[in-house]
Design a protein around this motif. Structure first.
Motif, PDB file in Angstrom:
ATOM      1  N   ILE A 194      -2.155 -10.155  -4.044  1.00 41.43           N
ATOM      2  CA  ILE A 194      -1.642 -10.551  -2.732  1.00 41.43           C
ATOM      3  C   ILE A 194      -0.503  -9.635  -2.289  1.00 41.43           C
ATOM      4  CG2 ILE A 194      -0.363 -12.369  -1.525  1.00 41.43           C
ATOM      5  CD1 ILE A 194      -2.132 -14.381  -3.060  1.00 41.43           C
ATOM      6  N   LEU A 195       0.392  -9.275  -3.216  1.00 45.25           N
ATOM      7  CA  LEU A 195       1.476  -8.355  -2.855  1.00 45.25           C
ATOM      8  C   LEU A 195       0.938  -6.983  -2.476  1.00 45.25           C
ATOM      9  CD1 LEU A 195       4.415  -9.017  -5.331  1.00 45.25           C
ATOM     10  CD2 LEU A 195       4.347  -9.384  -2.880  1.00 45.25           C
ATOM     11  N   ILE A 196      -0.073  -6.503  -3.197  1.00 43.46           N
ATOM     12  CA  ILE A 196      -0.667  -5.208  -2.866  1.00 43.46           C
ATOM     13  C   ILE A 196      -1.306  -5.256  -1.473  1.00 43.46           C
ATOM     14  CG2 ILE A 196      -2.489  -3.579  -3.502  1.00 43.46           C
ATOM     15  CD1 ILE A 196      -1.891  -4.304  -6.448  1.00 43.46           C
ATOM     16  N   MET A 197      -2.025  -6.332  -1.198  1.00 41.78           N
ATOM     17  CA  MET A 197      -2.668  -6.453   0.122  1.00 41.78           C
ATOM     18  C   MET A 197      -1.626  -6.541   1.233  1.00 41.78           C
ATOM     19  SD  MET A 197      -6.017  -8.866  -0.603  1.00 41.78           S
ATOM     20  CE  MET A 197      -5.145 -10.264  -0.051  1.00 41.78           C
ATOM     21  N   LEU A 198      -0.574  -7.318   1.039  1.00 40.51           N
ATOM     22  CA  LEU A 198       0.470  -7.439   2.051  1.00 40.51           C
ATOM     23  C   LEU A 198       1.165  -6.101   2.294  1.00 40.51           C
ATOM     24  CD1 LEU A 198       2.001  -9.423   3.872  1.00 40.51           C
ATOM     25  CD2 LEU A 198       3.560  -9.807   1.972  1.00 40.51           C
ATOM     26  N   GLY A 199       1.421  -5.364   1.216  1.00 42.85           N
ATOM     27  CA  GLY A 199       2.032  -4.045   1.367  1.00 42.85           C
ATOM     28  C   GLY A 199       1.128  -3.074   2.091  1.00 42.85           C
ATOM     29  N   ALA A 200      -0.181  -3.137   1.820  1.00 40.49           N
ATOM     30  CA  ALA A 200      -1.123  -2.254   2.508  1.00 40.49           C
ATOM     31  C   ALA A 200      -1.199  -2.592   3.996  1.00 40.49           C
ATOM     32  CB  ALA A 200      -2.499  -2.366   1.863  1.00 40.49           C
ATOM     33  N   ILE A 201      -1.158  -3.849   4.318  1.00 40.11           N
ATOM     34  CA  ILE A 201      -1.170  -4.251   5.733  1.00 40.11           C
ATOM     35  C   ILE A 201       0.084  -3.747   6.441  1.00 40.11           C
ATOM     36  CG2 ILE A 201      -1.010  -6.241   7.280  1.00 40.11           C
ATOM     37  CD1 ILE A 201      -2.874  -7.712   5.292  1.00 40.11           C
ATOM     38  N   LEU A 202       1.237  -3.909   5.805  1.00 39.26           N
ATOM     39  CA  LEU A 202       2.474  -3.438   6.433  1.00 39.26           C
ATOM     40  C   LEU A 202       2.504  -1.920   6.548  1.00 39.26           C
ATOM     41  CD1 LEU A 202       5.204  -5.744   4.875  1.00 39.26           C
ATOM     42  CD2 LEU A 202       4.328  -5.767   7.207  1.00 39.26           C
ATOM     43  N   THR A 203       1.910  -1.217   5.586  1.00 44.12           N
ATOM     44  CA  THR A 203       1.954   0.246   5.609  1.00 44.12           C
ATOM     45  C   THR A 203       1.014   0.835   6.646  1.00 44.12           C
ATOM     46  OG1 THR A 203       2.548   0.287   3.270  1.00 44.12           O
ATOM     47  CG2 THR A 203       1.685   2.318   4.208  1.00 44.12           C
ATOM     48  N   TRP A 204      -0.222   0.377   6.699  1.00 48.24           N
ATOM     49  CA  TRP A 204      -1.219   1.055   7.519  1.00 48.24           C
ATOM     50  C   TRP A 204      -1.648   0.303   8.785  1.00 48.24           C
ATOM     51  CZ3 TRP A 204      -2.536   1.358   2.018  1.00 48.24           C
ATOM     52  CH2 TRP A 204      -2.183   2.585   1.475  1.00 48.24           C
ATOM     53  N   ALA A 205      -1.362  -0.987   8.890  1.00 48.49           N
ATOM     54  CA  ALA A 205      -1.887  -1.738  10.029  1.00 48.49           C
ATOM     55  C   ALA A 205      -0.825  -2.192  11.022  1.00 48.49           C
ATOM     56  CB  ALA A 205      -2.661  -2.953   9.536  1.00 48.49           C
ATOM     57  N   VAL A 206       0.415  -2.192  10.634  1.00 50.76           N
ATOM     58  CA  VAL A 206       1.460  -2.709  11.519  1.00 50.76           C
ATOM     59  C   VAL A 206       2.146  -1.552  12.230  1.00 50.76           C
ATOM     60  CG1 VAL A 206       3.650  -3.957  11.591  1.00 50.76           C
ATOM     61  CG2 VAL A 206       1.825  -4.755  10.109  1.00 50.76           C
ATOM     62  N   GLU A 207       2.204  -1.620  13.536  1.00 53.82           N
ATOM     63  CA  GLU A 207       2.900  -0.629  14.371  1.00 53.82           C
ATOM     64  C   GLU A 207       4.089  -1.320  15.035  1.00 53.82           C
ATOM     65  OE1 GLU A 207       2.237   2.582  14.667  1.00 53.82           O
ATOM     66  OE2 GLU A 207       0.519   2.455  13.310  1.00 53.82           O
ATOM     67  N   PHE A 208       5.116  -1.605  14.246  1.00 54.68           N
ATOM     68  CA  PHE A 208       6.261  -2.343  14.757  1.00 54.68           C
ATOM     69  C   PHE A 208       7.519  -1.646  14.271  1.00 54.68           C
ATOM     70  CE2 PHE A 208       9.251  -5.961  14.664  1.00 54.68           C
ATOM     71  CZ  PHE A 208       9.128  -6.369  15.988  1.00 54.68           C
ATOM     72  N   ASP A 209       8.499  -1.506  15.120  1.00 58.85           N
ATOM     73  CA  ASP A 209       9.750  -0.842  14.765  1.00 58.85           C
ATOM     74  C   ASP A 209      10.894  -1.839  14.793  1.00 58.85           C
ATOM     75  OD1 ASP A 209       8.592   1.648  14.464  1.00 58.85           O
ATOM     76  OD2 ASP A 209       8.773   2.096  16.614  1.00 58.85           O
ATOM     77  N   ILE A 210      11.662  -1.844  13.725  1.00 53.20           N
ATOM     78  CA  ILE A 210      12.872  -2.649  13.642  1.00 53.20           C
ATOM     79  C   ILE A 210      14.017  -1.672  13.395  1.00 53.20           C
ATOM     80  CG2 ILE A 210      14.098  -4.437  12.364  1.00 53.20           C
ATOM     81  CD1 ILE A 210      11.458  -5.642  11.601  1.00 53.20           C
ATOM     82  N   ALA A 211      15.129  -1.838  14.093  1.00 56.76           N
ATOM     83  CA  ALA A 211      16.268  -0.937  13.952  1.00 56.76           C
ATOM     84  C   ALA A 211      16.825  -1.026  12.522  1.00 56.76           C
ATOM     85  CB  ALA A 211      17.352  -1.292  14.962  1.00 56.76           C
ATOM     86  N   GLY A 212      16.856   0.108  11.855  1.00 58.75           N
ATOM     87  CA  GLY A 212      17.429   0.156  10.511  1.00 58.75           C
ATOM     88  C   GLY A 212      16.470  -0.234   9.408  1.00 58.75           C
ATOM     89  N   LEU A 213      15.199  -0.489   9.722  1.00 61.05           N
ATOM     90  CA  LEU A 213      14.242  -0.899   8.707  1.00 61.05           C
ATOM     91  C   LEU A 213      12.908  -0.214   8.976  1.00 61.05           C
ATOM     92  CD1 LEU A 213      13.723  -2.860   6.292  1.00 61.05           C
ATOM     93  CD2 LEU A 213      12.896  -4.493   7.980  1.00 61.05           C
ATOM     94  N   ASP A 214      12.406   0.472   7.979  1.00 62.14           N
ATOM     95  CA  ASP A 214      11.118   1.146   8.112  1.00 62.14           C
ATOM     96  C   ASP A 214      10.038   0.261   7.478  1.00 62.14           C
ATOM     97  OD1 ASP A 214       9.096   2.920   8.527  1.00 62.14           O
ATOM     98  OD2 ASP A 214       9.883   4.465   7.178  1.00 62.14           O
ATOM     99  N   ILE A 215       9.121  -0.237   8.283  1.00 64.04           N
ATOM    100  CA  ILE A 215       8.065  -1.145   7.811  1.00 64.04           C
ATOM    101  C   ILE A 215       7.149  -0.445   6.804  1.00 64.04           C
ATOM    102  CG2 ILE A 215       6.053  -2.491   8.559  1.00 64.04           C
ATOM    103  CD1 ILE A 215       8.629  -3.799   9.269  1.00 64.04           C
ATOM    104  N   ASN A 216       6.926   0.864   6.992  1.00 63.00           N
ATOM    105  CA  ASN A 216       6.072   1.601   6.064  1.00 63.00           C
ATOM    106  C   ASN A 216       6.674   1.649   4.662  1.00 63.00           C
ATOM    107  OD1 ASN A 216       4.213   2.095   8.070  1.00 63.00           O
ATOM    108  ND2 ASN A 216       5.155   4.051   8.640  1.00 63.00           N
ATOM    109  N   VAL A 217       7.985   1.827   4.581  1.00 65.02           N
ATOM    110  CA  VAL A 217       8.651   1.855   3.272  1.00 65.02           C
ATOM    111  C   VAL A 217       8.595   0.477   2.622  1.00 65.02           C
ATOM    112  CG1 VAL A 217      10.858   2.223   2.104  1.00 65.02           C
ATOM    113  CG2 VAL A 217      10.136   3.786   3.903  1.00 65.02           C
TER     114      VAL A 217
END
Length: 87
Positions: free
Chosen positions: A8-31
Protein backbone atom coordinates in the motif's frame (compact mmCIF):
# COMPACT_ATOMS: atom_id res chain seq x y z
CA UNK A 1 3.75 -5.05 9.96
CA UNK A 2 2.27 -6.92 7.09
CA UNK A 3 3.13 -7.43 3.46
CA UNK A 4 -0.03 -5.56 2.45
CA UNK A 5 1.08 -2.47 4.36
CA UNK A 6 4.32 -2.30 2.38
CA UNK A 7 2.48 -2.75 -0.92
CA UNK A 8 0.00 0.00 0.00
CA UNK A 9 2.84 2.42 0.78
CA UNK A 10 4.52 1.62 -2.54
CA UNK A 11 1.26 2.19 -4.43
CA UNK A 12 0.57 5.47 -2.61
CA UNK A 13 4.09 6.69 -3.34
CA UNK A 14 3.75 5.77 -7.01
CA UNK A 15 0.47 7.66 -7.25
CA UNK A 16 1.99 10.75 -5.65
CA UNK A 17 5.09 10.55 -7.87
CA UNK A 18 3.57 9.98 -11.30
CA UNK A 19 -0.15 10.78 -11.15
CA UNK A 20 -0.53 13.89 -9.01
CA UNK A 21 0.05 17.31 -10.58
CA UNK A 22 -0.30 19.48 -7.49
CA UNK A 23 2.07 22.11 -6.10
CA UNK A 24 2.37 23.01 -2.45
CA UNK A 25 4.71 25.84 -1.38
CA UNK A 26 7.80 24.35 0.24
CA UNK A 27 6.84 20.72 -0.43
CA UNK A 28 7.64 18.62 -3.47
CA UNK A 29 4.97 15.92 -3.96
CA UNK A 30 7.32 13.88 -6.18
CA UNK A 31 9.92 13.64 -3.40
CA UNK A 32 7.23 12.62 -0.89
CA UNK A 33 6.12 9.89 -3.31
CA UNK A 34 9.65 8.57 -3.73
CA UNK A 35 10.20 8.53 0.04
CA UNK A 36 6.93 6.61 0.49
CA UNK A 37 7.94 4.09 -2.17
CA UNK A 38 11.33 3.53 -0.55
CA UNK A 39 9.73 3.19 2.89
CA UNK A 40 7.19 0.74 1.48
CA UNK A 41 9.97 -1.31 -0.10
CA UNK A 42 11.86 -1.51 3.20
CA UNK A 43 8.63 -2.39 5.01
CA UNK A 44 7.84 -5.09 2.42
CA UNK A 45 11.30 -6.67 2.64
CA UNK A 46 11.19 -6.70 6.45
CA UNK A 47 7.70 -8.24 6.45
CA UNK A 48 8.80 -11.01 4.07
CA UNK A 49 11.87 -11.66 6.22
CA UNK A 50 9.71 -11.83 9.35
CA UNK A 51 7.17 -14.20 7.79
CA UNK A 52 9.92 -16.45 6.49
CA UNK A 53 11.47 -17.00 9.92
CA UNK A 54 8.18 -17.04 11.84
CA UNK A 55 7.00 -20.07 9.87
CA UNK A 56 10.25 -21.89 10.54
CA UNK A 57 9.98 -21.46 14.33
CA UNK A 58 6.67 -23.35 14.77
CA UNK A 59 6.98 -26.05 17.42
CA UNK A 60 4.97 -29.27 17.43
CA UNK A 61 2.19 -29.47 19.99
CA UNK A 62 2.68 -33.14 20.84
CA UNK A 63 6.07 -34.60 21.68
CA UNK A 64 7.22 -38.04 22.84
CA UNK A 65 8.62 -37.62 26.33
CA UNK A 66 9.68 -41.21 26.96
CA UNK A 67 9.21 -44.67 25.50
CA UNK A 68 9.16 -47.90 27.51
CA UNK A 69 11.46 -50.45 25.80
CA UNK A 70 9.60 -53.48 27.22
CA UNK A 71 5.97 -52.62 26.48
CA UNK A 72 6.70 -50.15 23.67
CA UNK A 73 4.30 -47.65 25.22
CA UNK A 74 4.90 -44.04 24.50
CA UNK A 75 4.17 -41.23 26.91
CA UNK A 76 3.02 -38.05 25.15
CA UNK A 77 3.01 -34.54 26.50
CA UNK A 78 0.61 -31.90 25.17
CA UNK A 79 2.02 -28.39 25.14
CA UNK A 80 0.36 -25.08 24.25
CA UNK A 81 1.85 -22.96 21.45
CA UNK A 82 3.40 -20.40 23.77
CA UNK A 83 5.89 -22.86 25.30
CA UNK A 84 9.40 -22.85 23.85
CA UNK A 85 10.24 -25.76 21.51
CA UNK A 86 11.69 -28.92 23.04
CA UNK A 87 15.04 -29.80 21.52
Amino acid sequence: MTIAGGIILIMLGAILTWAVEFDIAGLDINVVGVVLMLGGLVWLLFAIYRVRFARRAVAPTTTVVEEDPVTHRRVYQERPYDDPPVV
